[in-house]
Design a protein around this motif. Structure first.
Motif, mmCIF file in Angstrom:
data_model
loop_
_atom_site.group_PDB
_atom_site.id
_atom_site.type_symbol
_atom_site.label_atom_id
_atom_site.label_comp_id
_atom_site.label_asym_id
_atom_site.label_seq_id
_atom_site.Cartn_x
_atom_site.Cartn_y
_atom_site.Cartn_z
ATOM 1 N N THR A 45 0.804 -1.263 -0.072
ATOM 2 C CA THR A 45 -0.150 -0.024 -0.069
ATOM 3 C C THR A 45 0.624 1.278 -0.156
ATOM 4 O O THR A 45 0.256 2.597 0.142
ATOM 5 C CB THR A 45 -0.998 -0.080 1.140
ATOM 6 O OG1 THR A 45 -0.257 -0.064 2.336
ATOM 7 C CG2 THR A 45 -1.978 -1.080 0.976
ATOM 8 N N GLU A 47 2.731 2.907 -2.183
ATOM 9 C CA GLU A 47 2.595 4.067 -3.388
ATOM 10 C C GLU A 47 1.192 4.756 -3.145
ATOM 11 O O GLU A 47 0.989 5.703 -3.706
ATOM 12 C CB GLU A 47 2.835 3.433 -4.747
ATOM 13 C CG GLU A 47 4.247 2.857 -4.796
ATOM 14 C CD GLU A 47 5.293 4.108 -5.025
ATOM 15 O OE1 GLU A 47 4.679 5.259 -5.370
ATOM 16 O OE2 GLU A 47 6.355 3.895 -4.655
ATOM 17 N N LEU A 48 0.089 3.925 -2.762
ATOM 18 C CA LEU A 48 -1.010 4.323 -2.652
ATOM 19 C C LEU A 48 -1.355 5.376 -1.474
ATOM 20 O O LEU A 48 -2.135 6.240 -1.987
ATOM 21 C CB LEU A 48 -2.108 2.977 -2.569
ATOM 22 C CG LEU A 48 -3.743 3.274 -2.627
ATOM 23 C CD1 LEU A 48 -3.832 3.494 -3.832
ATOM 24 C CD2 LEU A 48 -4.397 2.087 -2.375
ATOM 25 N N LEU A 49 -0.613 5.108 -0.446
ATOM 26 C CA LEU A 49 -0.916 5.885 0.526
ATOM 27 C C LEU A 49 0.165 6.993 0.870
ATOM 28 O O LEU A 49 -0.243 8.120 1.526
ATOM 29 C CB LEU A 49 -0.924 4.880 1.866
ATOM 30 C CG LEU A 49 -1.973 4.011 2.114
ATOM 31 C CD1 LEU A 49 -1.963 3.100 3.141
ATOM 32 C CD2 LEU A 49 -3.343 4.639 2.135
ATOM 33 N N LYS B 110 -12.444 8.072 -1.177
ATOM 34 C CA LYS B 110 -11.367 7.507 -1.794
ATOM 35 C C LYS B 110 -10.199 7.303 -0.656
ATOM 36 O O LYS B 110 -9.554 6.376 -0.380
ATOM 37 C CB LYS B 110 -10.904 8.097 -3.019
ATOM 38 C CG LYS B 110 -11.760 7.730 -4.293
ATOM 39 C CD LYS B 110 -11.187 8.206 -5.571
ATOM 40 C CE LYS B 110 -11.728 7.922 -6.608
ATOM 41 N NZ LYS B 110 -11.382 8.647 -7.895
ATOM 42 N N THR B 111 -9.960 8.819 -0.137
ATOM 43 C CA THR B 111 -9.022 8.859 1.053
ATOM 44 C C THR B 111 -9.155 7.813 2.174
ATOM 45 O O THR B 111 -8.264 7.162 2.421
ATOM 46 C CB THR B 111 -8.856 10.369 1.445
ATOM 47 O OG1 THR B 111 -8.693 10.819 0.156
ATOM 48 C CG2 THR B 111 -7.697 10.410 2.301
ATOM 49 N N LYS B 114 -8.709 4.097 0.984
ATOM 50 C CA LYS B 114 -7.341 3.566 1.003
ATOM 51 C C LYS B 114 -6.644 3.442 2.289
ATOM 52 O O LYS B 114 -5.721 2.573 2.322
ATOM 53 C CB LYS B 114 -6.680 4.511 0.040
ATOM 54 C CG LYS B 114 -6.169 5.736 0.189
ATOM 55 C CD LYS B 114 -5.561 6.632 -0.931
ATOM 56 C CE LYS B 114 -5.058 7.894 -0.315
ATOM 57 N NZ LYS B 114 -4.495 8.612 -1.479
ATOM 58 N N VAL B 152 -12.723 -1.515 -3.156
ATOM 59 C CA VAL B 152 -11.841 -0.924 -4.287
ATOM 60 C C VAL B 152 -12.759 -0.813 -5.436
ATOM 61 O O VAL B 152 -12.723 0.529 -5.894
ATOM 62 C CB VAL B 152 -10.533 -1.475 -4.501
ATOM 63 C CG1 VAL B 152 -9.949 -0.888 -5.662
ATOM 64 C CG2 VAL B 152 -9.727 -1.289 -3.269
ATOM 65 N N PHE B 156 -13.323 3.096 -6.030
ATOM 66 C CA PHE B 156 -12.297 3.764 -6.870
ATOM 67 C C PHE B 156 -13.063 3.176 -8.391
ATOM 68 O O PHE B 156 -13.565 4.222 -9.006
ATOM 69 C CB PHE B 156 -11.106 3.120 -6.684
ATOM 70 C CG PHE B 156 -10.267 3.511 -5.730
ATOM 71 C CD1 PHE B 156 -9.428 4.640 -5.997
ATOM 72 C CD2 PHE B 156 -10.436 3.215 -4.429
ATOM 73 C CE1 PHE B 156 -8.830 5.248 -4.607
ATOM 74 C CE2 PHE B 156 -9.706 3.670 -3.343
ATOM 75 C CZ PHE B 156 -8.973 4.777 -3.609
ATOM 76 N N PHE B 160 -9.146 0.449 -11.819
ATOM 77 C CA PHE B 160 -8.147 0.834 -10.829
ATOM 78 C C PHE B 160 -7.481 -0.377 -10.134
ATOM 79 O O PHE B 160 -6.346 -0.386 -10.300
ATOM 80 C CB PHE B 160 -8.906 1.751 -9.794
ATOM 81 C CG PHE B 160 -7.643 2.162 -8.534
ATOM 82 C CD1 PHE B 160 -7.249 3.361 -8.590
ATOM 83 C CD2 PHE B 160 -7.803 1.297 -7.243
ATOM 84 C CE1 PHE B 160 -6.019 3.827 -7.460
ATOM 85 C CE2 PHE B 160 -6.622 1.704 -6.274
ATOM 86 C CZ PHE B 160 -6.057 2.892 -6.569
ATOM 87 N N LYS B 164 -3.528 -1.437 -10.954
ATOM 88 C CA LYS B 164 -2.726 -1.871 -9.751
ATOM 89 C C LYS B 164 -2.424 -3.252 -9.884
ATOM 90 O O LYS B 164 -1.279 -3.690 -8.872
ATOM 91 C CB LYS B 164 -3.399 -1.677 -8.540
ATOM 92 C CG LYS B 164 -3.878 -0.156 -8.229
ATOM 93 C CD LYS B 164 -2.406 0.561 -7.717
ATOM 94 C CE LYS B 164 -2.517 2.245 -7.775
ATOM 95 N NZ LYS B 164 -1.349 2.907 -7.731
#
Lengths: 169, 267
Positions: A45, A47-49, B110-111, B114, B152, B156, B160, B164
């Motif tokens: 996680t 890179e995402l966070l 989204k924030t 994640k 997700v 998202f 997405f 990933k």
């Protein structure tokens, strides 16, 4: 690759603490499996966070986060709860609900989200939507004092933004 | 008034029924004590003094599921994978393309989402790695982990997830690795049988009366309950990615599916 590992440190630590608390024990088995799992979760996680690893590892920002947490939970929350409770108990029910624009002056996802959640979590105000281009939240306010951006910012999010900027911007 | 009377009647009946059930014994006497079958498991699931009958795990349910009735669970697992293979073959020919535009929900949602992903990973892993100690285990952990891809996809976008690197092919290989791991753990006693010549059983965990083979119950002083921890880890892997494949395929829109599966029109 090295940068990714540095980025993984903060999510990894949070993951490890969550693992230990969720497992409810801290014997060698939990510590060893916890470290393995947290390293994997952190790297997946990272890179995402984390955008900037130096920001994520800055102790001054962490200190500001703790100060903000204390301010928010002790002062801001009590004040808002007290205000809404007064309106509920008052037989005249002095409310003036409406949706207003509240401007924000931050750029990062974490800052925008933290301010929005701070507004929503205090009784009396709920963020219903946001516009990142115009930099405004649309907030449902229990007692609209005035709809202009200056008043709404002053009453709703000024203090939140002041702290959040020190933590995330 | 009529509504009020009905509501009052319902409340009175509910209260009388619960009094009858709890105090009056309307449901018959409750069974006190432990049945002999339960007693056997409670006595033996973790019993270092009776190594031929024990599973060396304080968690009775996991012991039963992966040791005492292990073959049953193996076939249940196979049924679950057959269902996923059926889903994959139904969707054959449908390419999960990667699109550039990803709409998703607002930046706030989204924030928050994640941030929850690493926590989801460690909580699911904890359920799997403590499956032989506390309630939980591989399947439960996999189901908990599968929350991450579905969230997700909703918050998202399916694209997405694909961007990933969580593609159908990756998920299929990881799922197969989990399944192979389960098969391997089940067959390791046979390898011991071939190499040492002493009797062993498929899916054997601890020593039996006529077999000296045993998975290590402790590793570095920590209880791992022999084969149970390995079954839980591989089942966790297999279930997580089994669900991920299904979610990826189900999130393909109907139009695309029909274009591929609808066949051609003939005059």
């Amino acid at each position: 690759m090295v940068r990714r590992f540095v980025k993984a440190v903060t999510p990894g630590i949070v993951a490890f603490l969550t693992y230990v608390v969720f497992s409810g024990s801290i014997r060698p088995y939990d510590v060893v499996t916890g470290i393995i799992v947290s390293v994997v979760a952190g790297i997946i996680t990272a890179e995402l966070l984390v955008m900037s690893p130096t920001k994520a590892l800055n102790p001054v920002r962490l200190l500001w986060l703790i100060i903000y947490g204390l301010y928010y939970l002790i002062i801001a929350e009590s004040r808002a709860h007290f205000d809404v409770a007064k309106r509920i108990i008052n037989p005249k029910m002095p409310i003036k609900p409406g949706i207003v624009r509240v401007p924000f002056n931050v750029k990062t996802d974490y800052a925008i989200t933290s301010i929005a959640n701070s507004i929503t979590n205090t009784p009396g105000t709920v963020v219903v939507d946001l516009n990142t281009e115009k930099q405004v939240y649309y907030v449902h306010w229990i007692d609209v004092k005035a709809p202009d951006p200056k008043t709404t910012f002053e009453h709703i999010s000024k203090m939140f933004e002041r702290f959040i900027k020190k933590v995330f911007e | 008034m009529r509504k009020f009377l009905i509501a009052a009647a319902v409340i009175v009946i509910a209260v009388l029924a619960s009094i009858a059930a709890t105090v009056g014994g309307a449901l018959g006497p409750l069974f006190n004590g432990v049945r002999s079958l339960a007693e056997f498991y409670l006595l033996n699931v973790f019993n270092p003094h009776n190594q031929t009958l024990t599973a060396m795990s304080p968690e009775a349910v996991t012991s039963i599921v992966w040791d005492y009735r292990g073959l049953d669970t193996l076939f249940e697992t196979v049924v679950f994978y057959m269902a996923i293979i059926g889903c994959v073959s139904l969707h054959r020919g449908i390419e999960l393309i990667r699109k550039r535009s990803e709409a998703g929900l607002s930046r706030i949602v989204k924030t928050v989402t994640k941030i929850l992903i690493p926590l989801n990973i460690v909580i699911a892993a904890s359920i799997a790695l403590h499956g032989h100690l506390t309630p939980g285990g591989g399947f439960q952990a996999g189901a908990a982990m599968a929350v991450a891809p579905i969230i997700v996809i909703v918050v998202f976008s399916r694209f997405f997830l694909l961007r990933k690197g969580v593609t159908k092919e990756v998920a299929l290989s990881l799922r197969s690795m989990g399944l192979l791991g389960i098969a391997l753990v089940a067959l390791i006693p046979l390898i011991a049988w071939v190499t040492t010549g002493s009797a062993a059983y498929v899916m054997q965990n601890q020593v039996k009366a006529d077999s000296s083979f045993s998975f290590p119950a402790y590793i570095g002083g920590s209880l791992v309950s022999g084969s149970l921890i390995w079954y839980n880890i591989f089942e966790f892997l297999a279930v997580t990615f089994g669900f991920t494949i299904v979610f990826l395929l189900l999130s393909v829109d109907e139009e695309t599916v029909r274009k591929v599966l609808g066949g051609e029109e003939h005059e």
